[in-house]
Enzyme design. Sequence first.
Site, PDB file in Angstrom:
ATOM      1  N   ARG A  37      30.977  41.765  38.949  1.00  0.00           N
ATOM      2  CA  ARG A  37      29.878  40.832  38.680  1.00  0.00           C
ATOM      3  C   ARG A  37      29.855  40.411  37.214  1.00  0.00           C
ATOM      4  O   ARG A  37      28.875  39.867  36.721  1.00  0.00           O
ATOM      5  CB  ARG A  37      28.532  41.439  39.090  1.00  0.00           C
ATOM      6  CG  ARG A  37      28.563  42.017  40.490  1.00  0.00           C
ATOM      7  CD  ARG A  37      27.367  41.643  41.326  1.00  0.00           C
ATOM      8  NE  ARG A  37      27.550  42.078  42.704  1.00  0.00           N
ATOM      9  CZ  ARG A  37      27.857  41.272  43.715  1.00  0.00           C
ATOM     10  NH1 ARG A  37      28.009  39.985  43.530  1.00  0.00           N
ATOM     11  NH2 ARG A  37      28.018  41.754  44.936  1.00  0.00           N
ATOM     12  N   HIS A  67      41.574  42.583  43.778  1.00  0.00           N
ATOM     13  CA  HIS A  67      40.573  41.547  44.062  1.00  0.00           C
ATOM     14  C   HIS A  67      39.977  41.063  42.741  1.00  0.00           C
ATOM     15  O   HIS A  67      39.532  41.869  41.927  1.00  0.00           O
ATOM     16  CB  HIS A  67      39.479  42.138  44.970  1.00  0.00           C
ATOM     17  CG  HIS A  67      38.595  41.117  45.626  1.00  0.00           C
ATOM     18  ND1 HIS A  67      37.911  40.163  44.922  1.00  0.00           N
ATOM     19  CD2 HIS A  67      38.282  40.904  46.941  1.00  0.00           C
ATOM     20  CE1 HIS A  67      37.214  39.401  45.778  1.00  0.00           C
ATOM     21  NE2 HIS A  67      37.422  39.829  47.015  1.00  0.00           N
ATOM     22  N   TYR A  70      33.907  38.522  41.527  1.00  0.00           N
ATOM     23  CA  TYR A  70      33.150  37.482  42.245  1.00  0.00           C
ATOM     24  C   TYR A  70      32.717  36.356  41.318  1.00  0.00           C
ATOM     25  O   TYR A  70      32.516  35.223  41.747  1.00  0.00           O
ATOM     26  CB  TYR A  70      31.884  38.087  42.875  1.00  0.00           C
ATOM     27  CG  TYR A  70      32.122  39.120  43.936  1.00  0.00           C
ATOM     28  CD1 TYR A  70      33.030  38.892  44.964  1.00  0.00           C
ATOM     29  CD2 TYR A  70      31.424  40.319  43.930  1.00  0.00           C
ATOM     30  CE1 TYR A  70      33.230  39.837  45.959  1.00  0.00           C
ATOM     31  CE2 TYR A  70      31.615  41.279  44.916  1.00  0.00           C
ATOM     32  CZ  TYR A  70      32.521  41.034  45.926  1.00  0.00           C
ATOM     33  OH  TYR A  70      32.720  41.961  46.898  1.00  0.00           O
ATOM     34  N   HIS A 107      38.401  34.534  45.575  1.00  0.00           N
ATOM     35  CA  HIS A 107      37.564  33.571  46.286  1.00  0.00           C
ATOM     36  C   HIS A 107      37.847  32.216  45.651  1.00  0.00           C
ATOM     37  O   HIS A 107      37.684  32.075  44.426  1.00  0.00           O
ATOM     38  CB  HIS A 107      36.088  33.930  46.150  1.00  0.00           C
ATOM     39  CG  HIS A 107      35.732  35.250  46.763  1.00  0.00           C
ATOM     40  ND1 HIS A 107      34.463  35.780  46.727  1.00  0.00           N
ATOM     41  CD2 HIS A 107      36.482  36.147  47.458  1.00  0.00           C
ATOM     42  CE1 HIS A 107      34.449  36.946  47.368  1.00  0.00           C
ATOM     43  NE2 HIS A 107      35.668  37.194  47.805  1.00  0.00           N
ATOM     44  N   GLU A 142      41.245  33.753  49.686  1.00  0.00           N
ATOM     45  CA  GLU A 142      40.511  34.422  50.763  1.00  0.00           C
ATOM     46  C   GLU A 142      39.779  33.394  51.623  1.00  0.00           C
ATOM     47  O   GLU A 142      39.171  32.456  51.098  1.00  0.00           O
ATOM     48  CB  GLU A 142      39.514  35.435  50.170  1.00  0.00           C
ATOM     49  CG  GLU A 142      38.756  36.193  51.258  1.00  0.00           C
ATOM     50  CD  GLU A 142      37.984  37.418  50.740  1.00  0.00           C
ATOM     51  OE1 GLU A 142      38.094  37.751  49.548  1.00  0.00           O
ATOM     52  OE2 GLU A 142      37.266  38.011  51.567  1.00  0.00           O
ATOM     53  N   ASP A 176      39.748  37.189  56.085  1.00  0.00           N
ATOM     54  CA  ASP A 176      38.637  38.137  56.186  1.00  0.00           C
ATOM     55  C   ASP A 176      37.978  37.943  57.552  1.00  0.00           C
ATOM     56  O   ASP A 176      37.458  36.857  57.848  1.00  0.00           O
ATOM     57  CB  ASP A 176      37.644  37.867  55.047  1.00  0.00           C
ATOM     58  CG  ASP A 176      36.534  38.913  54.985  1.00  0.00           C
ATOM     59  OD1 ASP A 176      35.897  39.142  56.026  1.00  0.00           O
ATOM     60  OD2 ASP A 176      36.297  39.471  53.900  1.00  0.00           O
ATOM     61  N   HIS A 179      34.379  36.881  57.462  1.00  0.00           N
ATOM     62  CA  HIS A 179      34.175  35.521  56.967  1.00  0.00           C
ATOM     63  C   HIS A 179      34.592  34.469  57.989  1.00  0.00           C
ATOM     64  O   HIS A 179      33.867  33.489  58.192  1.00  0.00           O
ATOM     65  CB  HIS A 179      34.960  35.310  55.673  1.00  0.00           C
ATOM     66  CG  HIS A 179      34.511  36.190  54.547  1.00  0.00           C
ATOM     67  ND1 HIS A 179      35.162  36.241  53.346  1.00  0.00           N
ATOM     68  CD2 HIS A 179      33.471  37.051  54.443  1.00  0.00           C
ATOM     69  CE1 HIS A 179      34.548  37.101  52.539  1.00  0.00           C
ATOM     70  NE2 HIS A 179      33.533  37.608  53.180  1.00  0.00           N
ATOM     71  N   HIS A 211      41.322  41.316  55.575  1.00  0.00           N
ATOM     72  CA  HIS A 211      40.119  42.109  55.289  1.00  0.00           C
ATOM     73  C   HIS A 211      39.474  42.396  56.633  1.00  0.00           C
ATOM     74  O   HIS A 211      39.035  41.472  57.322  1.00  0.00           O
ATOM     75  CB  HIS A 211      39.138  41.319  54.414  1.00  0.00           C
ATOM     76  CG  HIS A 211      39.530  41.279  52.973  1.00  0.00           C
ATOM     77  ND1 HIS A 211      38.933  40.426  52.071  1.00  0.00           N
ATOM     78  CD2 HIS A 211      40.431  42.014  52.273  1.00  0.00           C
ATOM     79  CE1 HIS A 211      39.461  40.630  50.867  1.00  0.00           C
ATOM     80  NE2 HIS A 211      40.378  41.577  50.965  1.00  0.00           N
ATOM     81  N   ASP A 223      27.639  35.983  55.419  1.00  0.00           N
ATOM     82  CA  ASP A 223      28.595  36.900  54.809  1.00  0.00           C
ATOM     83  C   ASP A 223      28.044  38.325  54.681  1.00  0.00           C
ATOM     84  O   ASP A 223      28.011  38.892  53.592  1.00  0.00           O
ATOM     85  CB  ASP A 223      29.047  36.356  53.451  1.00  0.00           C
ATOM     86  CG  ASP A 223      30.210  37.146  52.868  1.00  0.00           C
ATOM     87  OD1 ASP A 223      30.733  38.040  53.559  1.00  0.00           O
ATOM     88  OD2 ASP A 223      30.582  36.871  51.718  1.00  0.00           O
ATOM     89  N   HIS A 225      28.797  42.041  55.789  1.00  0.00           N
ATOM     90  CA  HIS A 225      29.783  42.935  56.407  1.00  0.00           C
ATOM     91  C   HIS A 225      29.056  44.068  57.135  1.00  0.00           C
ATOM     92  O   HIS A 225      27.992  44.507  56.712  1.00  0.00           O
ATOM     93  CB  HIS A 225      30.697  43.545  55.351  1.00  0.00           C
ATOM     94  CG  HIS A 225      31.488  42.532  54.589  1.00  0.00           C
ATOM     95  ND1 HIS A 225      32.571  42.862  53.823  1.00  0.00           N
ATOM     96  CD2 HIS A 225      31.357  41.185  54.474  1.00  0.00           C
ATOM     97  CE1 HIS A 225      33.073  41.776  53.266  1.00  0.00           C
ATOM     98  NE2 HIS A 225      32.352  40.745  53.633  1.00  0.00           N
ATOM     99  N   GLU A 255      36.388  46.554  54.151  1.00  0.00           N
ATOM    100  CA  GLU A 255      35.363  46.285  53.117  1.00  0.00           C
ATOM    101  C   GLU A 255      34.010  46.507  53.763  1.00  0.00           C
ATOM    102  O   GLU A 255      33.072  45.733  53.575  1.00  0.00           O
ATOM    103  CB  GLU A 255      35.451  44.839  52.629  1.00  0.00           C
ATOM    104  CG  GLU A 255      36.755  44.445  52.000  1.00  0.00           C
ATOM    105  CD  GLU A 255      36.781  42.965  51.636  1.00  0.00           C
ATOM    106  OE1 GLU A 255      36.498  42.125  52.518  1.00  0.00           O
ATOM    107  OE2 GLU A 255      37.068  42.659  50.479  1.00  0.00           O
TER     108      GLU A 255
HETATM  109 ZN    ZN Z   1      32.373  39.054  52.423  1.00  0.00          ZN
HETATM  110 FE    FE Z   2      36.749  39.974  52.012  1.00  0.00          FE
HETATM  111 FE    FE Z   3      36.425  38.941  48.821  1.00  0.00          FE
END
Ligand code: ZN
Ligand code: FE
Ligand code: FE
Length: 277
Positions: A37, A67, A70, A107, A142, A176, A179, A211, A223, A225, A255
């Site tokens: 973040r 990864h 974000y 992303h 992704e 993913d 997603h 993912h 989104d 999970h 994830e």
């Molecule tokens: Zn996600």
């Molecule tokens: Fe993912």
């Molecule tokens: Fe991701």
Amino acid sequence: MFVIGCHLSASKGYLHMGEEAKSIGANTFQFFTRNPRGFSAKPFDAADAQAFVQFAAENGIPVILAHAPYTLNACSADEKIRQMAHEIMADDLARLAHFPSAYYNFHPGSHVQQGVAVGTAYIVELLNAILQPGQTTTVLLETMAGKGSEIGRSFEELRTIIDGTAHSERLGVCLDTCHVYDAGYDIVGHLDDVLAEFDRVIGLDRLKAVHLNDKTPFPSHKDRHEKIGAGSLGLDAIGAIINHPALRDLPFYLETPNELDGYAREIALLKSMRTDR
Ligand code: ZN
Ligand code: FE
Ligand code: FE
């Protein structure tokens, strides 16, 4: 071979992640290259990276997945944020060059008010500045849920990015499951059709990692999970995904909302569901 792992904390270094993966029955893992973040990263520890590479060779960890944070947004309207995305990605790829087999997932970005076409052009501009022939790391776009103005909610949007990128041999896709289902691709009822569409639009040769997440509920663009088997995909669909001929040889990354013991249980469950066990 079933290549399965989960997201791990990178705070104690690469070797520690390798040991942790092994301890939960995983043979791969995903990690954030830096504060997810924010942008801050620990100084690169080459000795730790080298120790991990040796551990991976001795313990059968064939690949790892990094990864991006974000907060990286390659298609921000703010030039400073786009410049930051460039610097972060270049630094991350320089670090990953120390590993013989790594993927780098990001992303694609959020275009906010600018529209998909403008956003996509910025993402392409960044990839053209970053991707070099001979680079060891393959960068993965992704597939996104389509929350807000996320780019990458359709296979066509990813295709446009790939088409604009000069060194697209260094570019792939990470699918993913949460997603794509969230975005409206029915991988529960029509997995074969969705993968045929992926092949037609993008090409299955571009698909490098999965993912593996359950999700709630379909389709919502939210989104969220969920643990394996506890969401709207469910165990039957997840079993079909990990055994599908087009997917089964790819590395899978959980994830799901779990601590290490939860991940260990999910990995054991998934192994028991593989048809090649
Ligand atoms: Zn996600
Ligand atoms: Fe993912
Ligand atoms: Fe991701």
